[in-house]
Scaffold this motif. Structure first.
Motif, PDB file in Angstrom:
ATOM      1  N   THR A  28       0.789  -1.143   0.000  1.00  0.00           N
ATOM      2  CA  THR A  28      -0.139  -0.032  -0.142  1.00  0.00           C
ATOM      3  C   THR A  28       0.928   1.070  -0.067  1.00  0.00           C
ATOM      4  O   THR A  28       1.954   1.224   0.075  1.00  0.00           O
ATOM      5  CB  THR A  28      -1.042   0.055   1.148  1.00  0.00           C
ATOM      6  OG1 THR A  28      -0.108   0.237   2.419  1.00  0.00           O
ATOM      7  CG2 THR A  28      -1.709  -1.247   1.544  1.00  0.00           C
ATOM      8  N   GLY A  29       0.239   2.513  -0.120  1.00  0.00           N
ATOM      9  CA  GLY A  29       0.892   3.673  -0.014  1.00  0.00           C
ATOM     10  C   GLY A  29       1.830   3.892   1.052  1.00  0.00           C
ATOM     11  O   GLY A  29       3.120   4.110   1.246  1.00  0.00           O
ATOM     12  N   PRO A  30       1.275   3.674   2.458  1.00  0.00           N
ATOM     13  CA  PRO A  30       1.932   3.805   3.562  1.00  0.00           C
ATOM     14  C   PRO A  30       3.109   2.893   3.552  1.00  0.00           C
ATOM     15  O   PRO A  30       4.273   3.079   4.044  1.00  0.00           O
ATOM     16  CB  PRO A  30       0.976   3.766   4.519  1.00  0.00           C
ATOM     17  CG  PRO A  30      -0.261   4.066   3.803  1.00  0.00           C
ATOM     18  CD  PRO A  30      -0.279   3.584   2.590  1.00  0.00           C
ATOM     19  N   GLU A  31       3.043   1.644   3.170  1.00  0.00           N
ATOM     20  CA  GLU A  31       3.850   0.405   3.013  1.00  0.00           C
ATOM     21  C   GLU A  31       5.100   0.865   2.417  1.00  0.00           C
ATOM     22  O   GLU A  31       6.221   0.571   2.580  1.00  0.00           O
ATOM     23  CB  GLU A  31       3.284  -0.886   2.964  1.00  0.00           C
ATOM     24  CG  GLU A  31       2.397  -1.231   3.919  1.00  0.00           C
ATOM     25  CD  GLU A  31       1.741  -2.839   3.636  1.00  0.00           C
ATOM     26  OE1 GLU A  31       1.595  -3.509   4.519  1.00  0.00           O
ATOM     27  OE2 GLU A  31       1.466  -3.034   2.305  1.00  0.00           O
ATOM     28  N   VAL A  32       4.731   1.565   1.410  1.00  0.00           N
ATOM     29  CA  VAL A  32       5.939   1.993   0.183  1.00  0.00           C
ATOM     30  C   VAL A  32       6.901   3.081   0.972  1.00  0.00           C
ATOM     31  O   VAL A  32       8.017   2.834   0.808  1.00  0.00           O
ATOM     32  CB  VAL A  32       5.502   2.409  -1.047  1.00  0.00           C
ATOM     33  CG1 VAL A  32       6.398   3.131  -1.882  1.00  0.00           C
ATOM     34  CG2 VAL A  32       4.499   1.482  -1.835  1.00  0.00           C
ATOM     35  N   ASP A  33       6.037   3.821   1.693  1.00  0.00           N
ATOM     36  CA  ASP A  33       6.982   4.750   2.453  1.00  0.00           C
ATOM     37  C   ASP A  33       7.509   4.196   3.630  1.00  0.00           C
ATOM     38  O   ASP A  33       8.940   4.513   3.747  1.00  0.00           O
ATOM     39  CB  ASP A  33       6.003   5.994   3.244  1.00  0.00           C
ATOM     40  CG  ASP A  33       5.321   6.857   2.014  1.00  0.00           C
ATOM     41  OD1 ASP A  33       5.830   6.976   0.859  1.00  0.00           O
ATOM     42  OD2 ASP A  33       4.156   7.543   2.314  1.00  0.00           O
ATOM     43  N   GLU A  34       7.125   3.275   4.227  1.00  0.00           N
ATOM     44  CA  GLU A  34       7.875   2.427   5.377  1.00  0.00           C
ATOM     45  C   GLU A  34       9.201   1.756   4.640  1.00  0.00           C
ATOM     46  O   GLU A  34      10.115   1.653   5.226  1.00  0.00           O
ATOM     47  CB  GLU A  34       6.986   1.326   6.003  1.00  0.00           C
ATOM     48  CG  GLU A  34       7.536   0.762   7.181  1.00  0.00           C
ATOM     49  CD  GLU A  34       6.642  -0.347   7.555  1.00  0.00           C
ATOM     50  OE1 GLU A  34       7.091  -0.965   8.621  1.00  0.00           O
ATOM     51  OE2 GLU A  34       5.427  -0.345   7.350  1.00  0.00           O
ATOM     52  N   LEU A  35       8.854   0.908   3.461  1.00  0.00           N
ATOM     53  CA  LEU A  35       9.956   0.177   2.686  1.00  0.00           C
ATOM     54  C   LEU A  35      11.206   1.358   2.622  1.00  0.00           C
ATOM     55  O   LEU A  35      12.320   0.930   2.833  1.00  0.00           O
ATOM     56  CB  LEU A  35       9.404  -0.205   1.523  1.00  0.00           C
ATOM     57  CG  LEU A  35      10.634  -0.786   0.420  1.00  0.00           C
ATOM     58  CD1 LEU A  35      11.443  -2.185   1.185  1.00  0.00           C
ATOM     59  CD2 LEU A  35       9.781  -1.154  -0.928  1.00  0.00           C
ATOM     60  N   VAL A  36      10.803   2.540   2.086  1.00  0.00           N
ATOM     61  CA  VAL A  36      11.929   3.538   1.684  1.00  0.00           C
ATOM     62  C   VAL A  36      12.539   3.646   3.062  1.00  0.00           C
ATOM     63  O   VAL A  36      13.891   3.853   3.246  1.00  0.00           O
ATOM     64  CB  VAL A  36      11.643   4.627   0.937  1.00  0.00           C
ATOM     65  CG1 VAL A  36      12.521   5.538   0.911  1.00  0.00           C
ATOM     66  CG2 VAL A  36      10.737   4.451  -0.193  1.00  0.00           C
ATOM     67  N   GLU A  37      12.016   4.208   4.053  1.00  0.00           N
ATOM     68  CA  GLU A  37      12.596   4.502   5.441  1.00  0.00           C
ATOM     69  C   GLU A  37      13.577   3.296   5.923  1.00  0.00           C
ATOM     70  O   GLU A  37      14.443   3.594   6.489  1.00  0.00           O
ATOM     71  CB  GLU A  37      11.455   4.792   6.264  1.00  0.00           C
ATOM     72  CG  GLU A  37      10.782   6.261   5.903  1.00  0.00           C
ATOM     73  CD  GLU A  37       9.715   6.627   6.945  1.00  0.00           C
ATOM     74  OE1 GLU A  37       9.588   5.988   7.665  1.00  0.00           O
ATOM     75  OE2 GLU A  37       9.178   7.736   6.618  1.00  0.00           O
ATOM     76  N   SER A  38      12.860   2.141   5.839  1.00  0.00           N
ATOM     77  CA  SER A  38      13.504   1.105   6.500  1.00  0.00           C
ATOM     78  C   SER A  38      14.703   0.719   5.704  1.00  0.00           C
ATOM     79  O   SER A  38      15.689   0.117   6.132  1.00  0.00           O
ATOM     80  CB  SER A  38      12.549  -0.190   6.580  1.00  0.00           C
ATOM     81  OG  SER A  38      11.404  -0.083   7.047  1.00  0.00           O
ATOM     82  N   TYR A  39      14.720   0.783   4.357  1.00  0.00           N
ATOM     83  CA  TYR A  39      15.752   0.532   3.560  1.00  0.00           C
ATOM     84  C   TYR A  39      17.052   1.344   3.853  1.00  0.00           C
ATOM     85  O   TYR A  39      18.090   1.203   3.883  1.00  0.00           O
ATOM     86  CB  TYR A  39      15.367   0.599   2.159  1.00  0.00           C
ATOM     87  CG  TYR A  39      16.873   0.923   1.107  1.00  0.00           C
ATOM     88  CD1 TYR A  39      17.591   0.012   0.970  1.00  0.00           C
ATOM     89  CD2 TYR A  39      16.753   2.269   0.318  1.00  0.00           C
ATOM     90  CE1 TYR A  39      18.922   0.370   0.156  1.00  0.00           C
ATOM     91  CE2 TYR A  39      17.985   2.383  -0.281  1.00  0.00           C
ATOM     92  CZ  TYR A  39      18.892   1.867  -0.556  1.00  0.00           C
ATOM     93  OH  TYR A  39      19.851   2.081  -1.104  1.00  0.00           O
ATOM     94  N   GLN A  40      16.551   2.746   4.137  1.00  0.00           N
ATOM     95  CA  GLN A  40      17.781   3.886   4.506  1.00  0.00           C
ATOM     96  C   GLN A  40      18.331   3.481   5.978  1.00  0.00           C
ATOM     97  O   GLN A  40      19.687   3.690   6.060  1.00  0.00           O
ATOM     98  CB  GLN A  40      17.015   5.125   4.376  1.00  0.00           C
ATOM     99  CG  GLN A  40      16.706   5.844   3.180  1.00  0.00           C
ATOM    100  CD  GLN A  40      15.895   7.053   2.936  1.00  0.00           C
ATOM    101  OE1 GLN A  40      15.160   7.369   4.195  1.00  0.00           O
ATOM    102  NE2 GLN A  40      15.993   7.776   1.766  1.00  0.00           N
TER     103      GLN A  40
END
Length: 331
Positions: A28-40
């Motif tokens: 979902t949209g929030p999960e995509v944002d979480e993915l980017v932050e977790s990757y960083q």
């Protein structure tokens, strides 16, 4: 730093990142944002783990997780098998089709030269005598020509002729960039050898043996050589008559698709090499040998004039999609 404590503190974050990466196509949209932050954050953690040098296994696992997360965030590149499939269904046949008049003209000219030489040798005994002594010519006609195809095991012979034909085709293609004349010399050499063999065999009543042993592999093999030569001549002509383009730019625009032709012909010549190694000298039914050669040649031409024509009409040029940008020039 206590690496075990550090790993325990962030293990849940890493596992969560791993789950997000695995379901990246359904985020979902929030999960995509979480993915980017977790990757960083994971990338920063990887730097810390590597700098400690205490746990190579953890560093390796975390490195793989970060790499997969990076691919999910930035978008993975096209799989290699798709690139290969596109090459053989679009790029290679489109370039061969686009340059068809060059290699068709090369085919007609070389075959005409070979045929004229063969006729000359048939009607002029003095010309034949220049090729060798009567004993040498008799040995060639009665034994050497046919034995050439069976004197080595099929696999090693196929590999040998494949290598030789790839080298000859590469010469014809690459040398064309030096003003066409070297490619013409390669064509004259190959056409002369073919015409000389045909002339000697037909002059001694062995024309059926000649055709029965040349046609199975020779149709596809010679077509590949003629395609390479036609592309080489086009390369040379781009320097001689570049039109409104600067010469080096014209050469570059023709050379990049020529690389695709060279790579594709390696596979075509592999097929002709397999026919020469396992069919020409070993299938004793003449019509079956020639039939296999006709099928191979017809398949290649159909491939070029169906897939190639369709890809060409769709705008495929064979050039590199991410080619360097050309700078403006004066004149």
């Amino acid at each position: 730093m206590d690496l075990d404590v550090f790993a325990s503190a962030h293990r849940d974050e890493w596992n969560r990142l791993d789950r997000l990466v695995r379901k990246r196509r359904r985020l979902t949209g929030p999960e995509v944002d979480e993915l980017v932050e977790s990757y960083q954050r994971a990338a920063t953690h990887l730097s810390v783990v590597r700098s400690s040098g205490q746990d190579p296994a953890l560093a390796g696992w975390l490195s793989g997780l970060v790499a997969r997360a990076r691919a999910a965030v930035t978008g993975a590149s096209t799989p290699a098998w798709r690139d290969a499939a596109r090459f053989f269904t679009h790029t290679f046949p489109a370039v061969v089709y686009r340059l068809r008049w060059w290699w068709i003209a090369t085919t007609v000219g070389t075959v005409a030269f070979s045929a004229a030489l063969a006729v000359w040798l048939v009607v002029d005994p003095a010309a034949r005598s220049a090729l060798g002594t009567p004993e040498e010519i008799r040995a060639y006609v009665e034994n050497d020509f046919a034995n050439y195809y069976v004197e080595h095991p099929g696999a090693s012979f196929a590999a040998q002729v494949w290598t030789n034909n790839v080298w000859a085709s590469a010469q014809a293609l690459i040398l064309g960039a030096f003003g066409c004349l070297p490619t013409i010399a390669v064509l004259l050499l190959n056409g002369g050898n073919l015409g000389a063999a045909a002339g000697m065999m037909f002059a001694h009543g062995k024309g059926d043996i000649f055709l029965g042993l040349i046609l199975p592999h020779g149709m596809l093999e010679l077509t590949a050589v003629f395609v390479a030569s036609g592309v080489g001549l086009k390369l040379g002509w781009s320097l001689i008559a570049p039109g409104p383009r600067p010469r080096l730019r014209a050469l570059g625009e023709e050379a990049r698709p020529a690389i695709a032709v060279a790579l594709g012909l390696v596979v075509v010549l592999l097929v002709s090499g397999l026919i020469e190694g396992f069919v020409t000298g070993w299938v004793h039914t003449t019509w079956l040998r020639i039939g296999i050669g006709v099928v191979a040649e017809a398949a290649f031409l159909a491939y070029v004039f169906t897939l190639g024509r369709a890809a060409h009409r769709d705008g495929e040029t064979g050039d590199i999609a991410e080619r360097p940008q050309t700078a403006p020039v004066a004149g």
